[in-house]
Design a protein around this motif. Structure first.
Motif, mmCIF file in Angstrom:
data_model
loop_
_atom_site.group_PDB
_atom_site.id
_atom_site.type_symbol
_atom_site.label_atom_id
_atom_site.label_comp_id
_atom_site.label_asym_id
_atom_site.label_seq_id
_atom_site.Cartn_x
_atom_site.Cartn_y
_atom_site.Cartn_z
ATOM 1 N N CYS A 31 18.203 -4.987 10.172
ATOM 2 C CA CYS A 31 17.220 -6.043 10.433
ATOM 3 C C CYS A 31 16.126 -5.568 11.376
ATOM 4 N N LEU A 32 15.720 -4.322 11.235
ATOM 5 C CA LEU A 32 14.658 -3.787 12.072
ATOM 6 C C LEU A 32 13.308 -3.960 11.391
ATOM 7 N N PRO A 33 12.235 -3.987 12.151
ATOM 8 C CA PRO A 33 10.907 -4.290 11.586
ATOM 9 C C PRO A 33 10.392 -3.203 10.652
ATOM 10 N N GLY A 34 9.303 -3.565 9.955
ATOM 11 C CA GLY A 34 8.559 -2.579 9.195
ATOM 12 C C GLY A 34 8.829 -2.554 7.715
ATOM 13 N N THR A 35 9.649 -3.447 7.196
ATOM 14 C CA THR A 35 9.972 -3.391 5.777
ATOM 15 C C THR A 35 9.032 -4.225 4.928
ATOM 16 N N ALA A 36 8.286 -5.149 5.510
ATOM 17 C CA ALA A 36 7.362 -5.980 4.737
ATOM 18 C C ALA A 36 5.967 -5.975 5.342
ATOM 19 N N ALA A 37 5.881 -6.192 6.659
ATOM 20 C CA ALA A 37 4.565 -6.248 7.303
ATOM 21 C C ALA A 37 3.874 -4.905 7.260
ATOM 22 N N GLY A 38 4.688 -3.871 6.989
ATOM 23 C CA GLY A 38 4.115 -2.538 6.806
ATOM 24 C C GLY A 38 3.612 -1.946 8.105
ATOM 25 N N PRO A 39 2.518 -1.229 8.006
ATOM 26 C CA PRO A 39 1.760 -1.009 6.787
ATOM 27 C C PRO A 39 2.338 0.135 5.940
ATOM 28 N N PRO A 40 2.098 0.144 4.608
ATOM 29 C CA PRO A 40 1.422 -0.916 3.864
ATOM 30 C C PRO A 40 2.321 -2.117 3.617
ATOM 31 N N MET A 41 1.697 -3.253 3.300
ATOM 32 C CA MET A 41 2.425 -4.491 3.016
ATOM 33 C C MET A 41 2.899 -4.455 1.567
ATOM 34 N N LEU A 42 4.225 -4.487 1.377
ATOM 35 C CA LEU A 42 4.790 -4.326 0.037
ATOM 36 C C LEU A 42 5.690 -5.498 -0.312
ATOM 37 N N ASN A 43 5.800 -5.775 -1.594
ATOM 38 C CA ASN A 43 6.605 -6.907 -2.044
ATOM 39 C C ASN A 43 8.043 -6.489 -2.306
ATOM 40 N N GLY A 44 8.914 -7.483 -2.342
ATOM 41 C CA GLY A 44 10.317 -7.274 -2.656
ATOM 42 C C GLY A 44 10.777 -8.332 -3.628
ATOM 43 N N VAL A 45 12.060 -8.638 -3.590
ATOM 44 C CA VAL A 45 12.612 -9.597 -4.549
ATOM 45 C C VAL A 45 12.580 -11.024 -4.029
ATOM 46 N N TYR A 46 12.190 -11.208 -2.767
ATOM 47 C CA TYR A 46 12.060 -12.568 -2.225
ATOM 48 C C TYR A 46 11.242 -12.534 -0.939
ATOM 49 N N ASN A 47 10.855 -13.727 -0.461
ATOM 50 C CA ASN A 47 10.121 -13.888 0.808
ATOM 51 C C ASN A 47 8.885 -12.990 0.860
ATOM 52 N N ASN A 48 8.025 -13.120 -0.130
ATOM 53 C CA ASN A 48 6.843 -12.263 -0.230
ATOM 54 C C ASN A 48 5.580 -12.913 0.330
ATOM 55 N N ASN A 49 5.721 -13.772 1.305
ATOM 56 C CA ASN A 49 4.581 -14.498 1.853
ATOM 57 C C ASN A 49 4.120 -13.915 3.183
ATOM 58 N N PRO A 109 -11.755 -17.770 -3.078
ATOM 59 C CA PRO A 109 -10.897 -18.664 -2.289
ATOM 60 C C PRO A 109 -9.412 -18.378 -2.424
ATOM 61 N N THR A 110 -8.976 -17.800 -3.561
ATOM 62 C CA THR A 110 -7.543 -17.683 -3.812
ATOM 63 C C THR A 110 -7.048 -16.258 -4.015
ATOM 64 N N ARG A 111 -7.927 -15.253 -3.898
ATOM 65 C CA ARG A 111 -7.492 -13.877 -4.174
ATOM 66 C C ARG A 111 -7.997 -12.930 -3.095
ATOM 67 N N LEU A 112 -7.172 -11.920 -2.817
ATOM 68 C CA LEU A 112 -7.477 -10.934 -1.787
ATOM 69 C C LEU A 112 -7.123 -9.550 -2.317
ATOM 70 N N HIS A 113 -8.127 -8.660 -2.400
ATOM 71 C CA HIS A 113 -7.857 -7.288 -2.846
ATOM 72 C C HIS A 113 -7.360 -6.474 -1.660
ATOM 73 N N TYR A 114 -6.260 -5.750 -1.894
ATOM 74 C CA TYR A 114 -5.617 -4.976 -0.835
ATOM 75 C C TYR A 114 -5.397 -3.556 -1.331
ATOM 76 N N ALA A 115 -6.042 -2.592 -0.669
ATOM 77 C CA ALA A 115 -5.889 -1.175 -1.016
ATOM 78 C C ALA A 115 -5.376 -0.418 0.205
ATOM 79 N N PHE A 116 -4.628 0.662 -0.033
ATOM 80 C CA PHE A 116 -4.059 1.403 1.093
ATOM 81 C C PHE A 116 -3.879 2.868 0.740
#
Length: 325
Positions: free
Chosen positions: A146-164, A251-258
């Motif tokens: 349960c240590l940090p860095g798996t979602a907030a990144g960087p880079p910010m990556l998706n998983g199988v749940y809690n992708n907000n 209003p509803t989309r954000l392009h994210y490149a890394f």
């Protein structure tokens, strides 16, 4: 005559100064990236083995989505994982510039992380150890701990749940709160901001942002050793640098490149991009913390397995087992 010329020159200089001040006042403020965003998708960082191209036709994408949507990911040796009620299973493939993407990675062209030989050896050893007993919490991966860095990144990556992600932007900072693991990252936006000395290491690194027109460019350095994941003999806090670019598409989309540069792990820099969508919310608490019940149970189960193996071995050799004592 000279007096008139001097007055005219002064007037012209004043006019230019006022025009410059007016132009500065008229410069549009940077776009506000604040909001609740999601990168939930069937698309993942690396390309699946059964897909060869980066882009699928809409017919190919529809067939793939019909096959995958609603089914949990294939996970080996994950107790309860195949039947988890937490999976987000209603996503389709991610679209970037209208194209159905099979991976977020766009370079290298094969959609795979370009690990060097030493990193591949570390990865193989880690996966082998994942299936067997472990002696200490430190031997488990960051997710288990349960240590940090798996979602907030960087880079910010998706998983199988809690992708907000919740973004809160001020003049001084962009704050990124990831739902998964409740990680919080602060991107400093103040002019002239500098990274700390290399000896100073932080979870999620040290992030500094600057505006290039309507795009926020973020450079992150000073990662902790566990995040860099350098091979043995290498600098555990190697010079990893992640550059991110965030651009509102509406209003509803954000392009994210890394782009990720880490010579301790990769033979070349690698790049990715995705489009994040607004989410209805709300964000939920992801109550995972270091030393929680899962870690205790994993280590306790390993000790029980070791005791059972020892007892079985002693009995097979004619030595009384624990039940006979």
């Amino acid at each position: 005559m000279r007096h008139d010329v001097g007055i005219a020159a002064a007037a012209a200089a004043l006019a230019l100064a006022l025009a410059g001040a007016g132009a500065a006042r008229a410069a549009p403020p940077p776009p506000d990236l604040s909001g609740l965003w999601s990168n939930g998708s069937l698309t993942t960082l690396e390309r699946p083995k059964d897909l060869k191209a980066l882009v699928l036709t809409e017919a190919e994408a529809a067939a793939y989505e019909a096959k995958r949507r609603g089914k949990p990911p294939e996970i080996e040796d994950d107790v309860g994982g195949a039947d988890s009620e937490w999976w987000e299973l209603d996503h389709g493939l991610g679209r970037v510039r209208g194209q159905a993407r099979t991976s977020w990675i766009v370079s290298p062209a094969d959609g795979k992380l370009p690990f060097n030989a030493a990193a591949k050896a570390v990865n193989t050893a880690r996966m082998a150890g994942r299936k067997g007993p472990t002696n200490n919490p430190e031997e488990r991966g960051r997710t288990d701990r349960c240590l940090p860095g798996t979602a907030a990144g960087p880079p910010m990556l998706n998983g199988v749940y809690n992708n907000n992600y919740t973004f809160v932007q001020t003049r001084e900072a962009l704050v990124i709160h990831a739902e998964y693991f409740s990680d919080l990252r602060i991107v400093r936006l103040e002019p002239g901001a500098k990274h700390p000395p290399p000896a100073v290491r932080r979870w999620l690194g040290d992030s500094i942002g600057r505006w290039e027109g309507a795009t926020l460019v973020i450079e992150t350095t000073n990662f902790t050793p566990l995040e860099v994941d350098a091979p043995p003999g290498g600098d555990p806090a190697a010079d990893m640098v992640v550059t991110e670019r965030l651009t509102r598409l509406g209003p509803t989309r954000l392009h994210y490149a890394f782009t990720v540069r880490n010579p301790a792990r990769f033979v070349m820099p690698w790049q990715g991009e995705m489009v994040m969508q607004t989410a209805a919310g709300p964000m939920f608490e992801y109550a995972c913390h270091e030393g929680n019940y899962s870690m205790t149970s994993m280590l306790a189960a390993a000790r029980q397995a070791e005791a059972a193996a020892k007892a079985a071995g002693a009995t097979s050799e004619g030595t009384p087992g624990p039940s006979a004592r």
